[in-house]
Write a protein that holds these residues in place. Structure first.
Motif, mmCIF file in Angstrom:
data_model
loop_
_atom_site.group_PDB
_atom_site.id
_atom_site.type_symbol
_atom_site.label_atom_id
_atom_site.label_comp_id
_atom_site.label_asym_id
_atom_site.label_seq_id
_atom_site.Cartn_x
_atom_site.Cartn_y
_atom_site.Cartn_z
ATOM 1 N N THR A 220 0.808 -1.223 0.000
ATOM 2 C CA THR A 220 0.000 0.000 0.000
ATOM 3 C C THR A 220 0.841 1.273 0.000
ATOM 4 O OG1 THR A 220 -0.162 -0.154 2.414
ATOM 5 C CG2 THR A 220 -1.969 -1.110 1.130
ATOM 6 N N LYS A 221 2.014 1.241 0.627
ATOM 7 C CA LYS A 221 2.853 2.435 0.661
ATOM 8 C C LYS A 221 3.383 2.783 -0.733
ATOM 9 C CE LYS A 221 4.350 2.137 5.479
ATOM 10 N NZ LYS A 221 5.513 2.047 6.401
ATOM 11 N N THR A 222 3.803 1.764 -1.474
ATOM 12 C CA THR A 222 4.279 2.000 -2.839
ATOM 13 C C THR A 222 3.136 2.478 -3.724
ATOM 14 O OG1 THR A 222 6.036 0.358 -2.652
ATOM 15 C CG2 THR A 222 5.312 0.920 -4.866
ATOM 16 N N ILE A 223 1.976 1.858 -3.594
ATOM 17 C CA ILE A 223 0.806 2.267 -4.378
ATOM 18 C C ILE A 223 0.475 3.728 -4.109
ATOM 19 C CG2 ILE A 223 -1.686 1.933 -4.654
ATOM 20 C CD1 ILE A 223 -1.165 -1.081 -4.091
ATOM 21 N N GLU A 224 0.525 4.130 -2.849
ATOM 22 C CA GLU A 224 0.227 5.520 -2.474
ATOM 23 C C GLU A 224 1.263 6.475 -3.078
ATOM 24 O OE1 GLU A 224 -0.386 8.228 1.570
ATOM 25 O OE2 GLU A 224 -0.398 6.032 1.682
ATOM 26 N N ARG A 225 2.541 6.079 -3.038
ATOM 27 C CA ARG A 225 3.584 6.924 -3.626
ATOM 28 C C ARG A 225 3.366 7.094 -5.130
ATOM 29 N NH1 ARG A 225 7.160 4.285 0.076
ATOM 30 N NH2 ARG A 225 7.709 2.734 -1.515
ATOM 31 N N HIS A 226 3.006 5.994 -5.800
ATOM 32 C CA HIS A 226 2.761 6.054 -7.241
ATOM 33 C C HIS A 226 1.603 6.999 -7.569
ATOM 34 C CE1 HIS A 226 4.744 1.872 -8.094
ATOM 35 N NE2 HIS A 226 5.607 2.799 -7.749
ATOM 36 N N LEU A 227 0.542 6.910 -6.803
ATOM 37 C CA LEU A 227 -0.624 7.759 -7.045
ATOM 38 C C LEU A 227 -0.283 9.231 -6.824
ATOM 39 C CD1 LEU A 227 -3.419 5.569 -5.413
ATOM 40 C CD2 LEU A 227 -3.130 6.060 -7.849
ATOM 41 N N ASN A 228 0.610 9.501 -5.884
ATOM 42 C CA ASN A 228 1.032 10.884 -5.637
ATOM 43 C C ASN A 228 1.885 11.426 -6.777
ATOM 44 O OD1 ASN A 228 -0.294 11.094 -3.170
ATOM 45 N ND2 ASN A 228 1.455 10.320 -2.008
ATOM 46 N N PRO A 233 -5.431 12.941 -13.823
ATOM 47 C CA PRO A 233 -6.518 12.223 -13.133
ATOM 48 C C PRO A 233 -6.899 10.905 -13.807
ATOM 49 C CG PRO A 233 -7.056 14.552 -13.362
ATOM 50 C CD PRO A 233 -5.819 14.317 -14.181
ATOM 51 N N LEU A 234 -6.847 10.865 -15.150
ATOM 52 C CA LEU A 234 -7.201 9.645 -15.861
ATOM 53 C C LEU A 234 -6.153 8.560 -15.617
ATOM 54 C CD1 LEU A 234 -9.207 8.261 -17.681
ATOM 55 C CD2 LEU A 234 -8.007 9.196 -19.671
ATOM 56 N N GLN A 235 -4.889 8.947 -15.560
ATOM 57 C CA GLN A 235 -3.836 7.984 -15.244
ATOM 58 C C GLN A 235 -4.032 7.415 -13.843
ATOM 59 O OE1 GLN A 235 -0.050 9.874 -15.826
ATOM 60 N NE2 GLN A 235 -0.264 10.011 -18.058
ATOM 61 N N LYS A 236 -4.398 8.283 -12.909
ATOM 62 C CA LYS A 236 -4.683 7.819 -11.540
ATOM 63 C C LYS A 236 -5.823 6.801 -11.532
ATOM 64 C CE LYS A 236 -3.378 11.944 -8.846
ATOM 65 N NZ LYS A 236 -2.554 11.346 -7.770
ATOM 66 N N GLU A 237 -6.878 7.127 -12.305
ATOM 67 C CA GLU A 237 -8.048 6.243 -12.347
ATOM 68 C C GLU A 237 -7.679 4.885 -12.928
ATOM 69 O OE1 GLU A 237 -12.499 6.056 -14.430
ATOM 70 O OE2 GLU A 237 -11.360 7.938 -14.439
ATOM 71 N N ILE A 238 -6.892 4.882 -13.998
ATOM 72 C CA ILE A 238 -6.468 3.625 -14.616
ATOM 73 C C ILE A 238 -5.601 2.828 -13.647
ATOM 74 C CG2 ILE A 238 -5.038 2.632 -16.455
ATOM 75 C CD1 ILE A 238 -5.978 4.964 -18.247
ATOM 76 N N TYR A 239 -4.680 3.497 -12.970
ATOM 77 C CA TYR A 239 -3.815 2.827 -11.995
ATOM 78 C C TYR A 239 -4.653 2.165 -10.894
ATOM 79 C CZ TYR A 239 0.160 2.110 -8.822
ATOM 80 O OH TYR A 239 1.119 1.549 -8.005
ATOM 81 N N GLN A 240 -5.611 2.923 -10.365
ATOM 82 C CA GLN A 240 -6.454 2.392 -9.285
ATOM 83 C C GLN A 240 -7.343 1.248 -9.768
ATOM 84 O OE1 GLN A 240 -8.089 6.299 -8.287
ATOM 85 N NE2 GLN A 240 -7.188 6.172 -6.230
ATOM 86 N N THR A 241 -7.884 1.384 -10.993
ATOM 87 C CA THR A 241 -8.747 0.333 -11.541
ATOM 88 C C THR A 241 -7.971 -0.966 -11.741
ATOM 89 O OG1 THR A 241 -10.173 1.946 -12.651
ATOM 90 C CG2 THR A 241 -10.215 -0.311 -13.485
ATOM 91 N N LEU A 242 -6.776 -0.871 -12.311
ATOM 92 C CA LEU A 242 -5.973 -2.066 -12.554
ATOM 93 C C LEU A 242 -5.475 -2.670 -11.246
ATOM 94 C CD1 LEU A 242 -3.941 -0.984 -15.717
ATOM 95 C CD2 LEU A 242 -5.841 -2.598 -15.591
ATOM 96 N N THR A 243 -5.118 -1.821 -10.280
ATOM 97 C CA THR A 243 -4.699 -2.325 -8.964
ATOM 98 C C THR A 243 -5.837 -3.103 -8.309
ATOM 99 O OG1 THR A 243 -3.123 -0.516 -8.622
ATOM 100 C CG2 THR A 243 -3.932 -1.640 -6.652
ATOM 101 N N LYS A 244 -7.029 -2.540 -8.370
ATOM 102 C CA LYS A 244 -8.196 -3.209 -7.788
ATOM 103 C C LYS A 244 -8.486 -4.521 -8.496
ATOM 104 C CE LYS A 244 -13.052 -2.373 -6.605
ATOM 105 N NZ LYS A 244 -14.161 -1.374 -6.658
ATOM 106 N N ALA A 245 -8.356 -4.532 -9.840
ATOM 107 C CA ALA A 245 -8.624 -5.750 -10.608
ATOM 108 C C ALA A 245 -7.629 -6.849 -10.257
ATOM 109 C CB ALA A 245 -8.568 -5.434 -12.105
ATOM 110 N N ILE A 246 -6.359 -6.488 -10.131
ATOM 111 C CA ILE A 246 -5.323 -7.471 -9.783
ATOM 112 C C ILE A 246 -5.578 -8.037 -8.392
ATOM 113 C CG2 ILE A 246 -2.871 -7.743 -9.227
ATOM 114 C CD1 ILE A 246 -2.310 -5.676 -11.473
#
Length: 254
Positions: A220-228, A233-246
């Motif tokens: 979660t710490k790495t994921i949070e750093r990546h999102l920061n 905003p669209l890149q953030k959404e894609i990152y979060q969607t793919l993370t959730k799917a995985i």
């Protein structure tokens, strides 16, 4: 020798013409396109027509056109009872006009105009209403490629969905990766070996076994750093969607 007429002016039409150029078992005797485009320096002007009424007698007519053009173009053909095939991954064979014998000649590959293709490694999916036409399509495809599959329209549609995920969507992710690197003045070429290894790995092992990264590790710490880091905003959404799917697939929650 199998006589072929190719209808269309896009990348698939061009690559099919080039693929058949040096084949002894088949000859493209004519190409039809409204712009009278030549596909190869060796192609003769008199082998191109923009008049659909002047199509030559052939064994197979290949419609290498956009999906929306397949049905209307097949209905305009000035003959009956000839073998007419299209090259689409998602359009049913029966979308072709039933005044002719219908089939499919679908090379499953991504085609770009300026990128050469080795057809021997390209899977060609074929389908026809009559068994003798299936054999004719096999005869046309076999010298061109070592990977020939009889695939129904329903199977081909499913295959096309899978192809969109592994090619079109993946390429878009490459584009995003390139944009991120460019934004931060990092050469995208640094990622080339990783891209190559990722593609090679899924050929050698099940993609489920090949999955790595912070999402499956629940980092979660790495994921949070990546999102920061991501400003789009669209890149953030894609990152979060793919993370959730995985994490959903592998039994982990956000």
């Amino acid at each position: 020798m199998i006589r072929v007429v190719i209808l269309g002016s896009g990348n698939v039409a061009q690559h099919l013409y080039t693929g058949f150029l040096d084949q002894k078992h088949a000859k493209v005797i004519q190409c039809y396109n409204r712009k009278r485009l030549l596909f190869h320096p060796a192609q003769e002007e008199n082998s191109i027509t923009d008049d659909i009424g002047s199509l030559k007698e052939a064994d197979i007519y290949i419609l290498a056109v956009s999906d929306n053009a397949i049905t209307p173009l097949s209905a305009q053909l000035p003959f009956k009872n000839k073998l007419v095939v299209h090259t689409s991954g998602s359009v049913p064979m029966k979308a072709l006009c039933n005044l002719n014998k219908r089939g499919v000649f679908y090379p499953l590959q991504t085609f770009s105009r300026d990128k050469n293709i080795d057809f021997d490694s390209v899977p060609i999916c074929i389908e026809a209403e009559e068994e003798k036409d299936v054999h004719l399509l096999k005869d046309l495809a076999t010298p061109l490629s070592s990977k020939i599959y009889e695939i129904s329209s329903d199977q081909r549609n499913i295959l096309h969905v899978s192809a969109v995920f592994v090619n079109n969507f993946t390429n878009h992710l490459f584009s995003i990766g390139n944009d991120i690197c460019k934004e931060h003045n990092i050469p995208f070429e640094i990622l080339y070996p990783l891209i190559q290894e990722t593609a090679q790995k899924v050929i050698q092992m099940n993609p489920d076994q090949a999955q790595t990264g912070p999402a499956i590790r629940k980092d979660t710490k790495t994921i949070e750093r990546h999102l920061n880091i991501l400003s789009d905003p669209l890149q953030k959404e894609i990152y979060q969607t793919l993370t959730k799917a995985i994490q959903s697939k592998y039994g982990k929650k956000l």
